[in-house]
Design a protein around this motif. Structure first.
Motif, short mmCIF file in Angstrom:
data_model
loop_
_atom_site.label_atom_id
_atom_site.label_comp_id
_atom_site.label_asym_id
_atom_site.label_seq_id
_atom_site.Cartn_x
_atom_site.Cartn_y
_atom_site.Cartn_z
N GLN A 3 -31.93 -2.34 96.47
CA GLN A 3 -32.56 -1.47 97.47
C GLN A 3 -31.90 -0.10 97.46
OE1 GLN A 3 -35.24 -2.21 99.37
NE2 GLN A 3 -35.33 -4.15 98.27
N GLU A 6 -28.78 3.08 102.29
CA GLU A 6 -29.32 3.16 103.65
C GLU A 6 -28.98 4.45 104.40
OE1 GLU A 6 -27.84 -0.25 105.72
OE2 GLU A 6 -29.07 -1.65 104.56
N ASN A 7 -27.87 5.07 104.09
CA ASN A 7 -27.39 6.20 104.89
C ASN A 7 -27.92 7.54 104.40
OD1 ASN A 7 -25.70 4.39 106.36
ND2 ASN A 7 -24.30 4.44 104.64
N ARG A 76 -29.24 10.03 99.75
CA ARG A 76 -28.80 8.82 100.44
C ARG A 76 -27.50 8.34 99.83
NH1 ARG A 76 -34.06 5.02 101.32
NH2 ARG A 76 -35.45 6.64 102.05
N GLN A 78 -24.40 4.89 100.29
CA GLN A 78 -23.93 3.69 100.96
C GLN A 78 -22.61 3.28 100.33
OE1 GLN A 78 -26.94 0.71 101.34
NE2 GLN A 78 -25.68 -0.60 102.63
#
Length: 159
Positions: A3, A6-7, A76, A78
């Motif tokens: 994936q 997320e951040n 992004r 993570q």
């Protein structure tokens, strides 16, 4: 398939990137205005001046408004125990996994614009290269720097 991270980076990054992009654009606008006044003196056709104005208008919109917004949506990151996942790009999305065991040191840095918006960039150095996570809130950048440093140190002790 993994994936996406997320951040997101801070939304204020868009403002910083817009200002950074518009500084040279303002200089080009000034040059264009001066050349427009000189066009009659040097017999430059009106259509050439109009095309130059249209090109500058499109350039201002694309570099000053469109690209910073797209850039923010794509950036992004993570942090995991074993690696740092970084994704960025405008048209071509680049995804980088930095193993914690390869991290040599982590820094935060701020230029005048980042400082004005209370942002900082986290710089992750390995033997081969340097990776950046730009425009995080100052406190978030400091916490992230400390977290990465701690995780990298733990990995070195395990080796």
């Amino acid at each position: 398939m993994r994936q996406p991270p997320e951040n997101f980076i801070a939304k204020e990054a868009v403002k910083v990137w817009r200002i950074t992009a518009l500084i040279p654009t303002v200089i080009l606008w000034i040059v264009l205005i001066v050349l427009t006044f000189l066009a009659g003196k040097f017999s430059i056709p009106v259509w050439v001046v109009l095309i130059a104005w249209a090109v500058m208008a499109v350039d201002t919109y694309v570099t000053g408004f469109l690209i910073p917004a797209i850039k923010w949506r794509r950036w992004r990151y993570q942090v995991f125990e074993q690696e740092i996942d970084i994704q960025h790009g405008i048209f071509i999305i680049k995804r980088t996994l930095v193993p914690m065991i390869r991290v040599q040191h982590v820094d935060t840095k701020q230029g005048p614009l980042l400082k004005r918006f209370k942002l900082a960039t986290v710089t992750i150095s390995t033997a081969a290269t340097t990776h950046e996570i730009p425009a995080l809130l100052e406190e978030e950048a400091s916490d992230l720097r400390d977290k990465i440093s701690q995780l990298a140190r733990v990995d070195e002790d395990d080796v």
